[in-house]
Design a protein around this motif. Structure first.
Motif, PDB file in Angstrom:
ATOM      1  N   ASP A 218       8.174 -39.074 -19.272  1.00 55.97           N
ATOM      2  CA  ASP A 218       6.968 -38.281 -19.504  1.00 55.97           C
ATOM      3  C   ASP A 218       6.088 -38.861 -20.601  1.00 55.97           C
ATOM      4  O   ASP A 218       4.877 -38.626 -20.618  1.00 55.97           O
ATOM      5  N   ARG A 219       6.686 -39.633 -21.502  1.00 60.89           N
ATOM      6  CA  ARG A 219       5.875 -40.267 -22.538  1.00 60.89           C
ATOM      7  C   ARG A 219       4.958 -41.325 -21.953  1.00 60.89           C
ATOM      8  O   ARG A 219       3.805 -41.453 -22.343  1.00 60.89           O
ATOM      9  N   MET A 220       5.479 -42.112 -20.992  1.00 59.80           N
ATOM     10  CA  MET A 220       4.720 -43.231 -20.446  1.00 59.80           C
ATOM     11  C   MET A 220       4.074 -42.933 -19.093  1.00 59.80           C
ATOM     12  O   MET A 220       3.184 -43.651 -18.661  1.00 59.80           O
ATOM     13  N   ARG A 221       4.507 -41.857 -18.425  1.00 59.06           N
ATOM     14  CA  ARG A 221       3.975 -41.536 -17.096  1.00 59.06           C
ATOM     15  C   ARG A 221       3.459 -40.088 -17.069  1.00 59.06           C
ATOM     16  O   ARG A 221       3.982 -39.241 -16.332  1.00 59.06           O
ATOM     17  N   PHE A 256      10.937 -50.314 -18.695  1.00 63.95           N
ATOM     18  CA  PHE A 256      11.245 -50.039 -20.096  1.00 63.95           C
ATOM     19  C   PHE A 256      10.264 -50.776 -20.998  1.00 63.95           C
ATOM     20  O   PHE A 256       9.737 -51.837 -20.635  1.00 63.95           O
ATOM     21  N   THR A 257      10.025 -50.201 -22.155  1.00 67.90           N
ATOM     22  CA  THR A 257       9.044 -50.729 -23.097  1.00 67.90           C
ATOM     23  C   THR A 257       9.663 -50.816 -24.488  1.00 67.90           C
ATOM     24  O   THR A 257      10.845 -50.532 -24.682  1.00 67.90           O
ATOM     25  N   HIS A 258       8.842 -51.179 -25.453  1.00 72.56           N
ATOM     26  CA  HIS A 258       9.292 -51.202 -26.850  1.00 72.56           C
ATOM     27  C   HIS A 258       9.749 -49.819 -27.305  1.00 72.56           C
ATOM     28  O   HIS A 258      10.544 -49.702 -28.243  1.00 72.56           O
ATOM     29  N   ASN A 259       9.282 -48.787 -26.623  1.00 71.68           N
ATOM     30  CA  ASN A 259       9.623 -47.411 -27.004  1.00 71.68           C
ATOM     31  C   ASN A 259      11.015 -46.989 -26.549  1.00 71.68           C
ATOM     32  O   ASN A 259      11.553 -46.000 -27.050  1.00 71.68           O
ATOM     33  N   ASN A 260      11.591 -47.680 -25.571  1.00 74.58           N
ATOM     34  CA  ASN A 260      12.959 -47.349 -25.141  1.00 74.58           C
ATOM     35  C   ASN A 260      13.775 -48.618 -24.938  1.00 74.58           C
ATOM     36  O   ASN A 260      14.187 -48.962 -23.833  1.00 74.58           O
ATOM     37  N   LEU A 261      13.986 -49.323 -26.033  1.00 70.34           N
ATOM     38  CA  LEU A 261      14.795 -50.536 -25.981  1.00 70.34           C
ATOM     39  C   LEU A 261      16.262 -50.223 -25.679  1.00 70.34           C
ATOM     40  O   LEU A 261      17.041 -51.126 -25.386  1.00 70.34           O
ATOM     41  N   ASP A 262      16.628 -48.954 -25.751  1.00 66.07           N
ATOM     42  CA  ASP A 262      17.973 -48.524 -25.336  1.00 66.07           C
ATOM     43  C   ASP A 262      17.988 -48.183 -23.846  1.00 66.07           C
ATOM     44  O   ASP A 262      18.604 -47.225 -23.406  1.00 66.07           O
ATOM     45  N   PHE A 263      17.326 -49.012 -23.045  1.00 65.92           N
ATOM     46  CA  PHE A 263      17.074 -48.702 -21.633  1.00 65.92           C
ATOM     47  C   PHE A 263      18.334 -48.599 -20.796  1.00 65.92           C
ATOM     48  O   PHE A 263      18.285 -48.074 -19.682  1.00 65.92           O
ATOM     49  N   SER A 264      19.463 -49.119 -21.283  1.00 69.97           N
ATOM     50  CA  SER A 264      20.696 -48.948 -20.502  1.00 69.97           C
ATOM     51  C   SER A 264      20.989 -47.464 -20.305  1.00 69.97           C
ATOM     52  O   SER A 264      21.574 -47.070 -19.282  1.00 69.97           O
ATOM     53  N   LYS A 265      20.560 -46.635 -21.257  1.00 70.33           N
ATOM     54  CA  LYS A 265      20.749 -45.195 -21.115  1.00 70.33           C
ATOM     55  C   LYS A 265      19.926 -44.643 -19.956  1.00 70.33           C
ATOM     56  O   LYS A 265      20.345 -43.688 -19.288  1.00 70.33           O
ATOM     57  N   VAL A 284       5.373 -55.680 -18.891  1.00 69.65           N
ATOM     58  CA  VAL A 284       4.623 -56.895 -19.202  1.00 69.65           C
ATOM     59  C   VAL A 284       3.282 -56.447 -19.748  1.00 69.65           C
ATOM     60  O   VAL A 284       2.484 -55.845 -19.033  1.00 69.65           O
ATOM     61  N   ALA A 285       3.074 -56.684 -21.033  1.00 68.28           N
ATOM     62  CA  ALA A 285       1.872 -56.186 -21.691  1.00 68.28           C
ATOM     63  C   ALA A 285       1.448 -57.159 -22.784  1.00 68.28           C
ATOM     64  O   ALA A 285       2.267 -57.927 -23.304  1.00 68.28           O
ATOM     65  N   GLN A 286       0.186 -57.135 -23.111  1.00 67.25           N
ATOM     66  CA  GLN A 286      -0.320 -57.986 -24.185  1.00 67.25           C
ATOM     67  C   GLN A 286       0.274 -57.554 -25.528  1.00 67.25           C
ATOM     68  O   GLN A 286       0.537 -56.368 -25.748  1.00 67.25           O
ATOM     69  N   PRO A 287       0.506 -58.513 -26.428  1.00 67.69           N
ATOM     70  CA  PRO A 287       1.219 -58.230 -27.683  1.00 67.69           C
ATOM     71  C   PRO A 287       0.604 -57.121 -28.537  1.00 67.69           C
ATOM     72  O   PRO A 287       1.317 -56.450 -29.284  1.00 67.69           O
ATOM     73  N   GLU A 288      -0.691 -56.919 -28.420  1.00 71.12           N
ATOM     74  CA  GLU A 288      -1.333 -55.902 -29.262  1.00 71.12           C
ATOM     75  C   GLU A 288      -1.011 -54.474 -28.833  1.00 71.12           C
ATOM     76  O   GLU A 288      -1.242 -53.520 -29.601  1.00 71.12           O
ATOM     77  N   GLU A 289      -0.487 -54.297 -27.635  1.00 73.49           N
ATOM     78  CA  GLU A 289      -0.120 -52.959 -27.180  1.00 73.49           C
ATOM     79  C   GLU A 289       1.134 -52.479 -27.911  1.00 73.49           C
ATOM     80  O   GLU A 289       2.099 -53.228 -28.071  1.00 73.49           O
ATOM     81  N   ALA A 290       1.127 -51.237 -28.352  1.00 75.97           N
ATOM     82  CA  ALA A 290       2.246 -50.706 -29.136  1.00 75.97           C
ATOM     83  C   ALA A 290       3.546 -50.698 -28.349  1.00 75.97           C
ATOM     84  O   ALA A 290       4.636 -50.792 -28.929  1.00 75.97           O
TER      85      ALA A 290
END
Length: 452
Positions: A218-221, A256-265, A284-290
């Motif tokens: 829900d955070r990303m979608r 998965f993104t920088h926000n859920n690097l624990d993506f195995s969960k 896949v995103a440009q480096p400036e994206e959070a």
């Protein structure tokens, strides 16, 4: 080329050119990197305090036998094939039909800009789609099986045209000796019993877009109006899809993104909810994206892949396993040589079609006008673009030539390479690091499952 590594208690050696995988003891593992540069006497001297002379001799002879059998230190036979490979006839095998440049979600990482693809919202007409299917049939040579992905945006927002084009495709099969394999990629918001019934009858595969745990998804979608949880809307529907297809011929597909690097969960969340076909891929995103994956994230990501692969082994042996897309490799047969050298075939064997009928090398190039290859009325008019993609392979990319994973990833994604390096014959370096790790984990799973 030989690649060796340790994973989950296994000493693994991959002979890159033959594809042979060896699970070895410590002494063979120690000697292999020295075998071609040191003599037996030099190796004995180097390891005299660690291994007995008898064990060193036996390990050396074992390695020698593997080399003589063509299973270790083999020569690359594919590079000689590359010239004839580049001159192969152009056969179109697959189309990605952008049925809807519109979407009812507002995913924060969407490369398609909520379905607009850097342009305008639009729905594909039946007439445009019909011309695209005709093009596919007429340019597919003697190939029988053809792939068509109904894509977006969100294709169920143009569902009547999806049905019409499916029916039209079926009408072409008998007289042209073709068989269409249709795929539906959907976010599930509009999914209902009528759509599911049709999809189960006509779609060879369904890709279900969901990112994982409720809070992650829900955070990303989020929904377009920001009200309600997209997870709560789609999760019950996706469970129904998976069960209705007997847990085959579908994927739950997350990012998965920088926000859920624990993506195995998130992967295990899907598995614990009964899904058996799972794909969770890095954004896949440009480096400036959070939310972008950064180089400093890689060690944690590697650890997640290790945890996930060990858990997959555990569950498979317990009889409640699942498939994780990025760990699915075939060490015995695998793809044909052309596929191993050139990957997805974007720009020549695989094309994307916009709602107004423009052809692009793939869906990730849509909206970049310099990559318009033609249209459904005129056909392919930019043969220079086609030929550039056709000539792209693991030997046209300097980074691939020295990479042990080249025959598994087939040179990686051309769009990612272009977006990050400005050249389809370069590479998205962070993506390559993750790919190499996934290959190592996938081979380890094979080794572990062969152990019993």
């Amino acid at each position: 080329m030989v690649h060796q590594y340790k994973n989950n208690g296994f000493n693994i050696i991959l002979d890159v050119n033959s594809g042979a995988v060896h699970v070895v003891d410590d002494i063979v593992y120690d000697i292999v990197p020295l075998f071609e540069t040191l003599s037996l006497e030099e190796i004995k001297e180097k390891f005299e305090e660690k291994h007995s002379e008898k064990d060193i001799y036996e390990a050396y002879e074992e390695i020698k036998e593997l080399k003589e059998a063509g299973r270790l230190f083999t020569e690359d036979i594919y590079e000689e094939y590359i010239d004839s490979f580049k001159d192969r006839p152009t056969v179109v095998k697959a189309l990605c039909l952008h049925i809807a440049h519109d979407c009812n979600l507002a995913c924060r990482y969407c490369f398609a800009e909520e379905g607009e693809y850097h342009g305008r919202r639009a729905l594909m007409s039946f007439e445009v789609g019909k011309k695209a299917l005709d093009f596919l049939v007429h340019n597919s040579g003697s190939r029988t099986n053809l792939e068509v992905d109904f894509f977006g945006g969100e294709p169920t927002m143009n569902w009547e045209v999806v049905k019409q084009l499916t029916e039209y495709g079926r009408s072409l099969e008998k007289d042209n000796n073709k068989k269409f394999r249709f795929t539906l990629t959907t976010n599930g918001i509009l999914l209902n019993d009528e759509i599911l019934e049709f999809a189960n009858k006509e779609m060879s595969n369904i890709v279900l877009s969901i990112d994982g745990r409720k809070e992650i998804n829900d955070r990303m979608r989020p929904t377009r109006n920001g009200n309600g949880s997209s997870y709560d809307i789609i999760m019950p529907k996706f469970k129904k899809v998976a069960e209705s297809r007997n847990q085959n011929n579908y994927y739950v597909r997350g990012t998965f993104t920088h926000n859920n690097l624990d993506f195995s969960k998130d992967v295990l969340h899907f598995a614990d909810n009964g899904f058996e076909q799972i794909s969770v891929e890095p954004v896949v995103a440009q480096p400036e994206e959070a939310y972008a994956i950064r180089e400093e994230d890689l060690n944690q990501i590697f650890g997640e892949y290790d945890k996930l692969s060990a858990e997959i082994v555990k569950r498979k042996k317990a009889g409640n396993g699942f498939n994780f897309f990025h760990f699915m490799i075939d060490l015995n047969g695998g793809p044909c040589v052309a596929k191993r050298l050139s990957g997805c075939g974007s720009g020549c064997e695989y094309l994307a079609v916009t709602p107004w009928g423009d052809y692009y090398p793939c869906h990730q190039f849509v909206g970049k006008d310099e990559f318009i290859m033609g249209n459904v009325d005129e056909g392919i008019t930019r043969l220079d673009i086609r030929d550039k993609f056709k000539a792209s392979n693991v030997y046209s990319k300097e980074k691939c030539k020295v990479c042990f994973a080249k025959f598994f990833c087939s040179g990686g994604c051309a769009a990612n390479s272009y977006n990050y390096q400005g050249d389809i014959n370069d590479a998205y370096d962070i993506g390559c690091e993750m790919q190499r790790k996934r290959v190592e984990c996938a081979i380890m799973i094979k080794a572990a499952m062969a152990q019993d």
